[in-house]
Design an enzyme around this catalytic site. Structure first.
Site, PDB file in Angstrom:
ATOM      1  N   ASN A  56       0.323  58.638 -28.161  1.00 53.82           N
ATOM      2  CA  ASN A  56       0.333  57.214 -28.495  1.00 53.82           C
ATOM      3  C   ASN A  56       1.387  56.538 -27.629  1.00 53.82           C
ATOM      4  O   ASN A  56       2.314  57.201 -27.164  1.00 53.82           O
ATOM      5  CB  ASN A  56       0.694  57.002 -29.976  1.00 53.82           C
ATOM      6  CG  ASN A  56       2.058  57.584 -30.305  1.00 53.82           C
ATOM      7  OD1 ASN A  56       2.181  58.785 -30.497  1.00 53.82           O
ATOM      8  ND2 ASN A  56       3.102  56.765 -30.276  1.00 53.82           N
TER       9      ASN A  56
ATOM     10  N   GLU B  60       9.839  55.435 -34.485  1.00 51.78           N
ATOM     11  CA  GLU B  60      10.866  54.478 -34.076  1.00 51.78           C
ATOM     12  C   GLU B  60      10.390  53.044 -34.363  1.00 51.78           C
ATOM     13  O   GLU B  60       9.205  52.743 -34.302  1.00 51.78           O
ATOM     14  CB  GLU B  60      11.164  54.582 -32.567  1.00 51.78           C
ATOM     15  CG  GLU B  60      11.733  55.909 -32.136  1.00 51.78           C
ATOM     16  CD  GLU B  60      10.717  57.011 -32.298  1.00 51.78           C
ATOM     17  OE1 GLU B  60      11.084  58.071 -32.825  1.00 51.78           O
ATOM     18  OE2 GLU B  60       9.537  56.810 -31.950  1.00 51.78           O
TER      19      GLU B  60
END
Ligand SMILES: Nc1nc2[nH]c(I)nc2c(=O)[nH]1
Length: 270
Positions: free
Chosen positions: A234, A192
């Site tokens: 992450n 994203e």
């Protein structure tokens, strides 16, 4: 792949796959199925005794995984309870562009082997600031941003409590520190943008990934009880100040492995 034939019936193919698994393993019934996402790969070794390992390509409808870090195998595991787990190490991601039938074939096959519980695990990006890489979180609900569905025709399926609160409570009874969040499935394969992560946050998402939602819908259609868990490998783009790297993702997954596979072993044994 037989699933690429529009005239094929995905449920017949799932039955064929289940029959092949029974033939190759001599195990004609599995009770629980697990899909192992990035970082969860070693769980099969800890949850019980792997009595059979099959190359996924030997089973109708499965294909070689496109993603390194995913092993293309199906394993039958004898659990301490005497129950049988089918461990799916051959996930097809929606971003591979082979169509949603291929993405959910493993879930439909698991249901056809008799499994009534589907445990979906994945590696994902975290939106909550306090989640550090290597944190496992429970999925409480999902937002399906793929615009697609494994359901065809006027198949109106209720998705209330899709990620079983009973199983989340069970998981928390084993590890009370487990947080939970809403999983947003993006199409991928790109990560994203920071703006898209802020959008996910604004619409109530806490986790961003590229799998799981479509599989969960198919599992619900098959009447399975579902537990979803993400390994936050992450912090999602923009939440974390440095660029994402696939290497970092694999590394965080490997570091967390002993913790999350022990957690999974205890949940399955419960
Ligand atoms: N969409 C999306 N998928 C992911 N998978 C993993 I591991 N990390 C991410 C991420 O940050 N975003």
């Amino acid at each position: 792949n037989p699933l690429d034939d529009p005239a094929a019936d995905p449920f017949d193919l799932a039955a064929d796959a289940a029959a092949k698994i029974a033939e190759l393993t001599g195990v004609d019934h599995h009770d629980v199925a697990l899909t192992l996402g990035s970082g969860w790969g070693r769980a099969a070794e800890l949850i019980g005794e792997t009595t059979h390992t099959i190359a996924a390509t030997e089973v109708p409808g499965f294909s070689k995984p496109a993603l390194e870090g995913h092993v293309g195998t199906l394993r039958s595991v004898l659990l301490p309870s005497g129950k049988r787990a089918l461990v799916i190490g051959a996930r097809t991601h929606y971003y591979e562009g082979h169509g949603v039938r291929r993405v959910v074939h493993s879930v439909r096959t698991a249901a056809a082997t008799g499994a009534t519980t589907m445990i979906l695990t994945n590696g994902a990006g975290g939106i909550k600031q306090h989640w550090t890489p290597g944190t496992p979180v429970l999925i409480s609900d999902h937002i399906n941003l793929t615009g697609d569905s494994p359901l065809e025709g006027a198949t109106f399926v209720d998705l209330t409590d899709l990620y079983s609160k009973r199983l989340r409570d069970l998981a928390r009874s084993i590890d009370p520190t487990l947080d939970e969040g809403v999983y947003c499935q993006f199409r991928g394969p790109h990560y994203e943008t920071p703006a898209e992560v802020q959008m996910a946050k604004a619409i109530g998402g806490h986790i961003v990934g590229m799998s799981t939602a479509l599989e969960a819908i198919a599992a619900r259609q098959a009447g399975m009880e579902i537990l979803g868990m993400s390994l936050i490998t992450n912090l999602a783009a923009g939440i974390q100040q440095t660029p994402l790297s696939h290497a970092e993702v694999i590394e965080a997954g490997q570091a967390a492995e002993p913790v999350i596979t022990g957690l999974l072993a205890n949940i399955v044994a419960a």
